[in-house]
Scaffold this motif. Structure first.
Motif, PDB file in Angstrom:
ATOM      1  N   ALA A 347       0.894  -1.254  -0.138  1.00 34.74           N
ATOM      2  CA  ALA A 347       0.008   0.000  -0.031  1.00 34.74           C
ATOM      3  C   ALA A 347       0.826   1.267  -0.077  1.00 34.74           C
ATOM      4  O   ALA A 347       0.446   2.292  -0.732  1.00 34.74           O
ATOM      5  CB  ALA A 347      -0.748  -0.010   1.280  1.00 34.74           C
ATOM      6  N   HIS A 348       1.848   1.110   0.808  1.00 29.49           N
ATOM      7  CA  HIS A 348       2.707   2.302   1.007  1.00 29.49           C
ATOM      8  C   HIS A 348       3.406   2.778  -0.300  1.00 29.49           C
ATOM      9  O   HIS A 348       3.548   3.831  -0.849  1.00 29.49           O
ATOM     10  CB  HIS A 348       3.831   1.858   2.120  1.00 29.49           C
ATOM     11  N   GLU A 349       3.931   1.743  -1.116  1.00 30.26           N
ATOM     12  CA  GLU A 349       4.518   2.134  -2.142  1.00 30.26           C
ATOM     13  C   GLU A 349       3.635   2.439  -3.386  1.00 30.26           C
ATOM     14  O   GLU A 349       4.078   3.246  -4.189  1.00 30.26           O
ATOM     15  CB  GLU A 349       5.572   0.874  -2.827  1.00 30.26           C
ATOM     16  N   LEU A 350       2.587   1.691  -3.428  1.00 32.23           N
ATOM     17  CA  LEU A 350       1.523   2.012  -4.271  1.00 32.23           C
ATOM     18  C   LEU A 350       1.099   3.599  -4.264  1.00 32.23           C
ATOM     19  O   LEU A 350       0.983   4.146  -5.063  1.00 32.23           O
ATOM     20  CB  LEU A 350       0.426   1.069  -4.555  1.00 32.23           C
ATOM     21  N   ALA A 351       0.785   4.116  -3.125  1.00 33.91           N
ATOM     22  CA  ALA A 351       0.615   5.259  -2.859  1.00 33.91           C
ATOM     23  C   ALA A 351       1.639   6.230  -3.455  1.00 33.91           C
ATOM     24  O   ALA A 351       1.335   7.271  -3.878  1.00 33.91           O
ATOM     25  CB  ALA A 351       0.254   5.659  -1.484  1.00 33.91           C
ATOM     26  N   HIS A 352       2.864   5.799  -3.267  1.00 35.58           N
ATOM     27  CA  HIS A 352       3.735   6.910  -3.665  1.00 35.58           C
ATOM     28  C   HIS A 352       3.692   7.101  -5.334  1.00 35.58           C
ATOM     29  O   HIS A 352       4.485   7.913  -5.846  1.00 35.58           O
ATOM     30  CB  HIS A 352       5.185   6.036  -3.603  1.00 35.58           C
ATOM     31  N   GLN A 353       3.173   5.945  -6.260  1.00 38.96           N
ATOM     32  CA  GLN A 353       2.796   6.179  -7.251  1.00 38.96           C
ATOM     33  C   GLN A 353       2.297   7.380  -7.810  1.00 38.96           C
ATOM     34  O   GLN A 353       2.430   7.881  -8.835  1.00 38.96           O
ATOM     35  CB  GLN A 353       2.253   5.000  -7.939  1.00 38.96           C
ATOM     36  N   ASN A 370       6.459  13.152   1.471  1.00 38.43           N
ATOM     37  CA  ASN A 370       6.267  11.866   1.010  1.00 38.43           C
ATOM     38  C   ASN A 370       6.124  10.723   1.801  1.00 38.43           C
ATOM     39  O   ASN A 370       5.232   9.836   1.895  1.00 38.43           O
ATOM     40  CB  ASN A 370       7.528  11.481  -0.043  1.00 38.43           C
ATOM     41  N   GLU A 371       7.317  10.764   2.552  1.00 37.15           N
ATOM     42  CA  GLU A 371       7.361   9.541   3.265  1.00 37.15           C
ATOM     43  C   GLU A 371       6.676   9.233   4.323  1.00 37.15           C
ATOM     44  O   GLU A 371       5.572   8.456   4.463  1.00 37.15           O
ATOM     45  CB  GLU A 371       9.061   9.245   3.565  1.00 37.15           C
ATOM     46  N   ASP A 372       7.013  10.066   5.403  1.00 38.74           N
ATOM     47  CA  ASP A 372       6.587   9.759   6.750  1.00 38.74           C
ATOM     48  C   ASP A 372       5.223  10.179   6.582  1.00 38.74           C
ATOM     49  O   ASP A 372       4.392   9.391   7.082  1.00 38.74           O
ATOM     50  CB  ASP A 372       7.096  10.758   7.696  1.00 38.74           C
ATOM     51  N   PHE A 374       2.776  11.151   4.362  1.00 38.82           N
ATOM     52  CA  PHE A 374       1.768  10.696   3.590  1.00 38.82           C
ATOM     53  C   PHE A 374       1.512   9.226   3.367  1.00 38.82           C
ATOM     54  O   PHE A 374       0.718   8.666   3.810  1.00 38.82           O
ATOM     55  CB  PHE A 374       1.713  11.604   2.337  1.00 38.82           C
ATOM     56  N   ALA A 375       2.578   8.744   2.754  1.00 41.48           N
ATOM     57  CA  ALA A 375       2.522   7.082   2.416  1.00 41.48           C
ATOM     58  C   ALA A 375       2.549   6.360   3.614  1.00 41.48           C
ATOM     59  O   ALA A 375       1.631   5.590   3.652  1.00 41.48           O
ATOM     60  CB  ALA A 375       3.875   6.798   1.647  1.00 41.48           C
ATOM     61  N   SER A 376       3.058   6.587   4.722  1.00 42.41           N
ATOM     62  CA  SER A 376       2.989   5.888   5.698  1.00 42.41           C
ATOM     63  C   SER A 376       1.835   6.240   6.428  1.00 42.41           C
ATOM     64  O   SER A 376       1.519   5.383   7.602  1.00 42.41           O
ATOM     65  CB  SER A 376       4.064   6.354   6.835  1.00 42.41           C
ATOM     66  N   THR A 434      10.933  10.695  12.074  1.00 40.63           N
ATOM     67  CA  THR A 434      10.346  11.184  10.832  1.00 40.63           C
ATOM     68  C   THR A 434       9.209  10.298  10.324  1.00 40.63           C
ATOM     69  O   THR A 434       8.050  11.062  10.035  1.00 40.63           O
ATOM     70  CB  THR A 434      11.608  11.409   9.793  1.00 40.63           C
ATOM     71  N   TYR A 435       9.459   9.129  10.299  1.00 42.34           N
ATOM     72  CA  TYR A 435       8.555   8.316   9.604  1.00 42.34           C
ATOM     73  C   TYR A 435       7.199   8.558  10.508  1.00 42.34           C
ATOM     74  O   TYR A 435       5.869   8.623  10.043  1.00 42.34           O
ATOM     75  CB  TYR A 435       8.818   6.924   9.601  1.00 42.34           C
ATOM     76  N   GLY A 436       7.183   8.030  11.723  1.00 41.44           N
ATOM     77  CA  GLY A 436       6.126   7.829  12.637  1.00 41.44           C
ATOM     78  C   GLY A 436       5.462   9.156  13.051  1.00 41.44           C
ATOM     79  O   GLY A 436       4.275   9.311  12.958  1.00 41.44           O
TER      80      GLY A 436
HETATM   81 ZN    ZN Z   1       8.036   5.686   1.420  1.00 44.77          ZN
END
Ligand code: ZN
Ligand code: BES
Length: 917
Positions: A347-353, A370-372, A374-376, A434-436
């Motif tokens: 899900a995380h990687e597809l959202a990054h598309q 991007n990372e923390d 939204f995708a996460s 950052t991610y969390g």
């Molecule tokens: Zn990511």
């Protein structure tokens, strides 16, 4: 003139003549070399000013790369390539600066559209800046042109750039370009805002699968056991998203409801292990297309499991790469936890598309977006849509929110929005904070402005910036518009631009049918010290005894130190709880009476699991910081949580109890740990009796995951029943090898860890033999972890040797195993620390200057100590091995040691008394 005077005059005259001669000579020389001096001076000045920020000038803009990579010599770990870049020159330049590192550029030509001759260029490398300066014997005028470069390079084993990977002794090659490693594979303008089209052609051995971002347009055999693959041109995109993979793979495929061709590539012979990810992606891709209001922009999506992979997964557009354990699910041997992880990572990687690939941050300082952020965050939304039965949103609070609040409470935390000079600096901030915290901030906004305003704001933002670059503020402004809340960015900046989070101290007074509450905010620091310099803007939702699952009162703290609120129409007997569903990122300190009033709501579970999680997590953090006694926490668990059945709540409790157990390795009283273990076993007795060893046929996925955690805890805390049953099952596994005796995958970790804990050489060897013949990477990791959980010192030393045996343990797994050994007990930590000190040069060499793994070594091993002597040792180690990358990690480790030491100093005596009582 007197003789003496004459002499003096003669001398002076002579000196003047000499002086004049020198002046004239100097002038002549100066006039001759001046232009040269000035020229060189200015050149070096411009260079210095260019370099100081490591950024490329914006005078040259690439628009299309025609990239050719020849991998016919991949067995020799070398490659050749050419790149033909359409560029726009915006002002007169003397040189073209682009990124290139570890590449040998052999030929340079430039063709200006306005002239019909070709210029030959020369190259100078600026290694420290990872740049190549291309010079021609004349200036380049504004206009368009084509830069043509031939180059060659090595296929490395560093898990970054263009690197090799080995599975079953067969070599494959693949790319990992984020954040700044495309420049190791081809000369390019390697910054996210230089978006361009890429037309990629690859020459590869014909017996291998060859993939890139786009579908193959043309494939032909060139008669040398190699094939040429010409891929379709990509949409405009950033260099860090380019990818190609060449190796031995099988695949399965399907089409999603919008007709996108989705394939999962697995190691050969294991394609059925791709089924779960394929089905998941086929549902998620249309879900995202609808949610974002934009179709998936490519015609295909490949997802591939790479045997050697440095991070977890990478969202290359159209060709997503994964670590095997984050893509492959074996129907018979995978755990429920693995399935859930795969679903979340996909899900995380597809959202990054969309969020990342289609709309990209301008520069890496906005990568957190991007990372923390939204995708996460959205990975949970998508998994909740496809697998609602997993109940992942509840788990968010223990898995994501709780984990970022631990490091963010350190003095040496950092804001999630940080200035970045070089892409490699990202490793430094890419941590749990950052991610969390980023995704927790998004969860907070989503709850604050409501799901629909959030979705519309997002869709508008993506539509406006599709195929472009953007900054965080642009998202806030779209969300402000759709939610009609102009102050959104004000609130958010207090969470993203400053580190840490607040501690809210609450007081209440009943006034007739109303209640006056006072809330004071101060930064929450894990060691209990006070920092009154930061303030936050905080939306607060409150539930009450009569409305336990809804936001009955909404407050807003506007950033002042203390605020009063009058809650109307609330009876004296109604309790109130702040931070409904644990959406806010703050700790709450209630007076004892308010906390006590809440316990029936925990015990009878009228409060939601997230709220039950939240109450004990705050109490634990307050005790850890010395604001309240630890006994208060242990009592709270005993009186309010013994009937608890929720996975999320238990995950948090167990993590905390494990930390306390590890601190008790340093206890001053010799019975503290023993007493503590029986406390833990007693606390878990009810939930164990409910779950037992035997799964029910229709039980929830949470029950399956919870059973595993409870059995592990009881096993490692010496519960006799668990010990006996684990040994019985383990023996059975070795008596006969038939399927019936295979241990249920979900309880396998509990069996292995329990037998390992007090196990002898024979058990160690048995686990090792299971590791060596394990068929999946997932099973191998469970076994590797178990090998690191022996109490016996000589077996711990054997485990250490095993971890670092590169022929049996992959580079990507050393660190996980190493921290697992260190976290097992005090001796495990000492063994690892000694090893780290003795082998630091090797570790630095292997994990490289820029690798976040290096940071994790520091953050996860010495941080487990709990004494002043060890702090000194860690400090000295750093003085002898300075490395700017490790400045913050070392400080964080020292803080952690200090906190663990303080816990013992402040609380061991009272805990020991409580446990003995
Ligand atoms: Zn990511
Ligand atoms: N794009 C990242 C991976 C990444 C980030 C690589 C920064 C290099 C620098 C990817 O989307 C990601 O976040 N991967 C995670 C797994 C994910 C499920 C949280 C990872 O690799 O840990």
């Amino acid at each position: 003139m007197k003789k003496l005077e004459r002499k003096v005059f003669d001398e002076v005259y002579c000196r003047i003549r000499i002086l004049v001669f020198f002046i004239v000579c100097s002038l002549v020389i100066a006039i001759a070399v001046l232009p040269f001096l000035v020229y060189n001076l200015t050149r070096s000045i411009t260079k210095i000013s260019n370099k100081s920020v490591h950024r490329l000038p914006t005078t040259i803009i690439p628009s299309h790369y025609r990239l050719y990579i020849d991998t016919s010599q991949l067995e020799q770990y070398i490659f050749q390539g050419t790149v033909d870049i359409d560029i726009q020159i915006k002002e007169i330049v003397n040189e073209i600066i682009l990124n290139s590192v570890k590449l040998n550029i052999t030929k340079i030509e430039f063709q200006h559209d306005d002239f019909n001759f070709t210029l030959n260029g020369s190259v100078t490398y600026y290694k420290d800046y990872e740049q190549a300066i291309i010079e021609f014997n004349q200036q380049l005028n504004p206009g368009n042109g084509r830069l043509y470069l031939s180059f060659n390079g090595k296929i490395n084993d560093q898990l970054n750039g263009f690197y090799r990977t080995k599975a079953h002794n067969r070599i494959g090659v693949c790319t990992q370009f984020e954040p700044g490693y495309a420049r190791q594979a081809f000369p390019c303008f390697d910054e996210p805002s230089f978006k361009a089209n890429f037309t990629i052609t690859i020459r590869a051995p014909k017996y291998l699968t060859t993939l890139s971002n786009m579908p193959v347009k043309l494939k032909y055999d060139d008669g040398n056991d190699t094939c040429i693959y010409e891929f379709d041109t990509t949409p405009v995109m950033s260099t860090y998203l380019v990818a190609y993979v060449i190796g031995h793979y099988d695949y399965i495929e399907t089409r999603d409801s919008n007709g996108v061709l989705i394939r999962v590539y697995t190691p050969t012979g294991r394609k059925e292990q791709g089924v779960f990810a394929l089905k998941t992606a086929a549902k998620m891709l249309p879900f995202f297309a609808e949610y974002f209001g934009i179709k998936y922009p490519l015609s295909k999506l490949d997802m591939i499991a790479i045997a050697d992979f440095g991070s977890g997964a990478m969202e290359n557009w159209g060709l997503v790469t994964y670590r095997e354990t984050y893509l492959l699910v074996d129907a018979h041997t995978s755990t429920q936890k693995t399935k859930q992880d795969v679903a979340l990572v996909v899900a995380h990687e597809l959202a990054h598309q969309w969020f990342g690939n289609l709309v990209t941050m301008k520069w890496w300082n906005d990568l957190w977006l991007n990372e923390d952020n939204f995708a996460s965050w959205i990975e949970f939304l998508a998994v909740d849509y496809v697998y609602p039965e997993y109940d992942v949103w509840t788990q968010f609070v223990s898995d994501t929110l709780a984990t970022c609040m631990i490091p963010d409470a350190l003095h040496n935390s950092h804001p999630i929005e940080m200035p970045i000079q070089r892409p490699t600096e990202i490793d430094e901030i890419f941590d749990d904070i950052t991610y969390g915290k980023g995704s927790s901030v998004i969860r907070l906004i989503h709850a604050y402005i409501g799901g629909e305003a959030f979705r519309r704001g997002l869709a508008n933002y993506l539509a406006e910036y599709a195929y472009k670059n953007t900054v965080t503020e642009n998202l806030w402004s779209h969300l402000s518009k759709t939610s009609n809340r102009s102050h959104l960015s004000d609130i958010l900046s207090t969470w993203t631009k400053q580190m840490g989070f607040p501690l809210l101290t609450v007081k209440q007074k009943q006034q007739g049918n109303n209640r006056l509450i006072t809330i004071e905010q101060i930064r929450f620091l894990a060691d209990g010290t006070k920092d009154d310099s930061l303030r936050w803007k905080i939306p607060i939702n409150i539930c009450t005894k009569s409305h336990p699952n809804e936001s009955f009162y909404q407050l807003y703290l506007n950033g002042t130190k203390e605020q009063e609120f009058l809650l109307e129409n609330i009876s004296e007997t109604d309790w109130i709880k702040l931070n409904l569903f644990s959406v806010g990122i703050y700790r709450v300190h209630y007076p004892q009476s308010m906390l006590e009033a809440l316990t029936p709501g925990i015990d009878d579970r009228t409060l939601s699991p997230q709220d039950r999680f939240n109450i004990q997590a705050d109490v634990y953090a307050l005790a850890r910081a010395g604001h309240i006694g630890y006994v208060d926490y242990l009592k709270l668990l005993r009186y309010a949580y013994k009937q608890e059945e929720n996975l999320t709540v238990w995950k948090s409790i167990l993590r905390q109890l494990t930390e306390l157990s590890s601190i008790f390795d340093y206890a001053h009283f010799n019975n503290t740990k023993k007493l503590y273990r029986s406390y833990v076993c007693d606390l878990l007795s009810n939930i164990y009796n409910k779950l037992t060893w035997y799964p029910l046929s229709n039980e929830s996925s949470q029950a399956i995951m919870l059973r595993s955690l409870i059995l592990i805890q009881l096993g490692v805390n010496g519960d006799n029943k668990i010990y006996d049953e684990a040994h019985r099952r383990f023996k059975k596994l070795f008596i006969s090898n038939n399927q019936e005796n295979l241990i249920d995958p979900n309880i396998r970790p509990a069996v292995y860890l329990t037998v390992a804990k007090t196990g002898n050489q024979q058990i160690f060897d048995q686990l090792k033999s299971l590791y060596l013949k394990a068929e999946t990477q997932e099973e191998r990791l469970i076994l590797l972890n178990s090998l690191c959980h022996f109490d016996d010192e000589s077996l711990q030393n054997q485990a250490l040797k095993f971890i670092w045996n590169t022929t049996v343990v992959r580079k990507q797994d050393h660190l996980t195993a190493f921290s697992s050994l260190a976290s097992h007990n005090r001796r495990g930590c000492e063994i690892c620390w000694t090893y780290m000190q003795e082998n630091w040069n090797k570790i630095e060499r292997t994990y490289g200057q820029h690798d976040s793994h290096l940071i994790h070594f520091i953050e996860s091993i010495p941080a487990l100590f709990a004494s002043l002597e060890r702090s000194d040792e860690v400090r000295k180690f750093y003085i002898n091995h300075p490395n700017p990358l490790l400045d913050r990690p070392i400080k964080k480790a020292l803080e952690q040691i200090n906190i663990r030491r303080l816990v013992l100093e402040r609380h061991e005596h009272s805990i020991n008394q409580f446990l003995s009582g």
